[in-house]
Scaffold this active site. Sequence first.
Site, PDB file in Angstrom:
ATOM      1  CB  SER A 164      -0.890   0.017   1.250  1.00  0.00           C
ATOM      2  OG  SER A 164      -1.555   1.270   1.383  1.00  0.00           O
TER       3      SER A 164
ATOM      4  CE1 TYR B 206      -4.097  -2.023   5.009  1.00  0.00           C
ATOM      5  CE2 TYR B 206      -3.385   0.171   4.336  1.00  0.00           C
ATOM      6  CZ  TYR B 206      -3.807  -1.110   4.018  1.00  0.00           C
ATOM      7  OH  TYR B 206      -3.934  -1.463   2.692  1.00  0.00           O
TER       8      TYR B 206
END
Length: 256
Positions: free
Chosen positions: A148, A161
């Site tokens: 990501s 995250y």
Amino acid sequence: MARALEGKVALVTGGSRGIGRAIAERLARDGAAVGLTYARDEAAAAEAVERIRKDGGRAFAVRAEFGRHGDAADLWAAFAAAAGDHAPDGKLDIIVNNAGIGRSAPLATLTEDGFDELFAVNVRAPFFIVQQGLTRLRDRGRLINISSGAARLAMPEAIAYGSTKGALDTFTLNLAKELGSRDITVNSVAPGVVDTDVNADWLRGNPQAEAHAAALAALGRVGQPEDVADIVGFLASDDARWVTGRVIDATGGAGL
């Protein structure tokens, strides 16, 4: 003309929807037989497999839940049972670690349980999927981890995250070094904001949110699952044989 992945076998975790489904469809179009995993939504997985087959591809669904000890062993057992004639020897050529979960929680409010769940699904599961899959992955194979942009860009609201994806990128780097002698390439693909059902509740039908998300990218639009899938298709092909240990930015130029 032969397709790029003709005769290959691929596994895409979290392949029944969103980015994972687009990846499964792309690899199938390129000729691979694709096993796509799903956790609970059997109907979505069946629909994804049916669509691939209607388009002339080969696919099969594999039920696998991640986030607990033993999940990797269960996955590989389920893969062997579901693959059938697609992989009669249990071997495969491409592993795409796409399954993951997100948590938008800042440091002050993130719970220990939430932290543990994120790392169990996003880091521990891919680690042991690969560890236990190396005897199944053929030489000259491809390992692709879906990371990501949150691993590169400061996003305090998603600190844990982003940390899981940073760990995944480090995993990619070390795997590339370790598996190079087998001519196996290992790379990460790092998307930004992508229009999937995971983001639908805040993105779709909200012009302000869509404009904000589009403005984050230098290319001025929200990413689509196919934008990421096409990069994975390249990395899975022989055209990417000299690319390994890299994090490929798929944010459309966010943060430039």
